[in-house]
Scaffold this motif. Structure first.
Motif: not given
Length: 157
Positions: A27, A101-104, A106, A132-133
């Motif tokens: 990131h 918010e970021a990074p994803k 998952k 979650t965001t």
């Protein structure tokens, strides 16, 4: 059986690595802290220590001590686990949530679960990690920081 709840917050800044759940995640920003600032592992440590009525991560690993400067939070997780086992407890399961918010995250969840499970003598099915965001609201929504929440169940050994 004892239930514990932990929460941790860290600012996101440029020039730091981003460690979440014991995994280095690529990131543009990383979490700011005295240790590696792994927000998820810190929340889990607090949940474990709280469930065993042993205080919190700051009591055992103060940010005023050079012993913990830039320490890998996986070491703090193991030390927290050792503290609760010395009191006669073991972990049954963990349910954790990340807010960022970021990074994803998952793509990294399975690796985080395996890392945490390995340290705490659990199976990956005993370590739930969700994300979650905040829908662009607040400091998390502005990508100024991230938050982790963890709930843990302990049982007597």
């Amino acid at each position: 059986m004892r239930i514990g709840f932990g929460v941790d917050f860290h600012q996101l800044v440029e020039g730091r690595d981003l460690w979440i759940g014991g995994i280095k995640i690529p990131h543009t920003k990383g979490a700011l802290g005295h240790s590696d600032a792994d927000v998820l592992l810190h929340a889990i440590c607090d949940a474990m220590l709280g469930a065993a009525c042993l205080g919190d991560i700051g009591v055992h690993f103060p940010d005023t001590s050079q012993d913990f400067k830039n320490i890998d939070s996986k070491i703090l997780l193991k030390k927290s686990y050792d503290l609760i086992t010395a009191e006669g407890y073991t972990v049954v399961n963990i349910d954790a949530s990340l807010c960022l918010e970021a990074p994803k995250i998952k793509p990294y969840v399975a690796q985080m679960q395996a890392t945490i499970a390995g340290i705490l003598n659990l199976t990956v099915k005993d370590v739930s990690i969700k994300a979650t965001t905040t829908e662009k609201m607040g400091f998390v929504g502005r990508a100024e920081g991230l938050v982790a929440y963890a709930t843990i169940l302990l049982k007597n050994i």
